[in-house]
Design a protein around this motif. Structure first.
Motif, mmCIF file in Angstrom:
data_model
loop_
_atom_site.group_PDB
_atom_site.id
_atom_site.type_symbol
_atom_site.label_atom_id
_atom_site.label_comp_id
_atom_site.label_asym_id
_atom_site.label_seq_id
_atom_site.Cartn_x
_atom_site.Cartn_y
_atom_site.Cartn_z
ATOM 1 N N PRO A 37 0.816 -1.220 0.000
ATOM 2 C CA PRO A 37 0.000 0.000 0.000
ATOM 3 C C PRO A 37 0.851 1.272 0.000
ATOM 4 O O PRO A 37 0.394 2.314 -0.419
ATOM 5 C CB PRO A 37 -0.837 -0.114 1.271
ATOM 6 N N GLN A 38 2.068 1.204 0.448
ATOM 7 C CA GLN A 38 2.951 2.365 0.460
ATOM 8 C C GLN A 38 3.631 2.569 -0.885
ATOM 9 O O GLN A 38 4.213 3.617 -1.134
ATOM 10 C CB GLN A 38 4.027 2.219 1.548
ATOM 11 N N GLY A 39 3.550 1.585 -1.764
ATOM 12 C CA GLY A 39 4.233 1.644 -3.047
ATOM 13 C C GLY A 39 3.756 2.758 -3.951
ATOM 14 O O GLY A 39 4.506 3.262 -4.768
ATOM 15 N N ALA A 40 2.511 3.153 -3.819
ATOM 16 C CA ALA A 40 1.958 4.186 -4.686
ATOM 17 C C ALA A 40 2.136 5.588 -4.099
ATOM 18 O O ALA A 40 1.812 6.565 -4.753
ATOM 19 C CB ALA A 40 0.477 3.925 -4.919
ATOM 20 N N ILE A 41 2.647 5.679 -2.894
ATOM 21 C CA ILE A 41 2.801 6.973 -2.246
ATOM 22 C C ILE A 41 4.131 7.589 -2.665
ATOM 23 O O ILE A 41 5.188 6.998 -2.495
ATOM 24 C CB ILE A 41 2.731 6.837 -0.715
ATOM 25 N N LYS A 42 4.049 8.795 -3.239
ATOM 26 C CA LYS A 42 5.240 9.511 -3.678
ATOM 27 C C LYS A 42 5.522 10.672 -2.740
ATOM 28 O O LYS A 42 4.609 11.272 -2.190
ATOM 29 C CB LYS A 42 4.990 10.111 -5.063
ATOM 30 N N ASP A 43 6.775 11.016 -2.610
ATOM 31 C CA ASP A 43 7.170 12.191 -1.861
ATOM 32 C C ASP A 43 6.611 13.416 -2.571
ATOM 33 O O ASP A 43 6.776 13.554 -3.786
ATOM 34 C CB ASP A 43 8.701 12.251 -1.818
ATOM 35 N N PRO A 44 5.930 14.317 -1.852
ATOM 36 C CA PRO A 44 5.373 15.510 -2.499
ATOM 37 C C PRO A 44 6.402 16.321 -3.285
ATOM 38 O O PRO A 44 6.057 16.987 -4.251
ATOM 39 C CB PRO A 44 4.807 16.318 -1.326
ATOM 40 N N ASP A 45 7.666 16.259 -2.888
ATOM 41 C CA ASP A 45 8.703 16.978 -3.623
ATOM 42 C C ASP A 45 8.903 16.425 -5.029
ATOM 43 O O ASP A 45 9.464 17.094 -5.887
ATOM 44 C CB ASP A 45 10.035 16.933 -2.866
#
Length: 71
Positions: free
Chosen positions: A11-19
């Motif tokens: 589930p964390q794989g799709a989360i990108k750093d906002p930067d």
């Protein structure tokens, strides 16, 4: 074609750093602005004007931690 087993998805794989967001320099979404206003009010803080979408996301994370929301 391969069947994907969702039980193995990260589930964390799709989360990108906002930067790293392509649209991070755009203005915040209406939803971000509304939620930020709620969090800031609960935390007793003022929000700076002119936040970008990425900055708003980071500030949401900080205020969620501070207020105990989003856990």
């Amino acid at each position: 074609m391969t069947d994907r087993d969702s039980s193995q998805a990260n589930p964390q794989g799709a989360i990108k750093d906002p930067d790293e967001w392509v649209t991070g320099d755009e203005p915040p979404t209406a939803a971000q602005e509304s939620y930020l206003a709620t969090l800031a009010r609960e935390a007793g803080e003022e929000l700076p004007d002119g936040l970008t979408k990425a900055e708003a996301s980071k500030r949401i994370d900080e205020l969620q931690e501070e207020t105990g929301r989003g856990q």
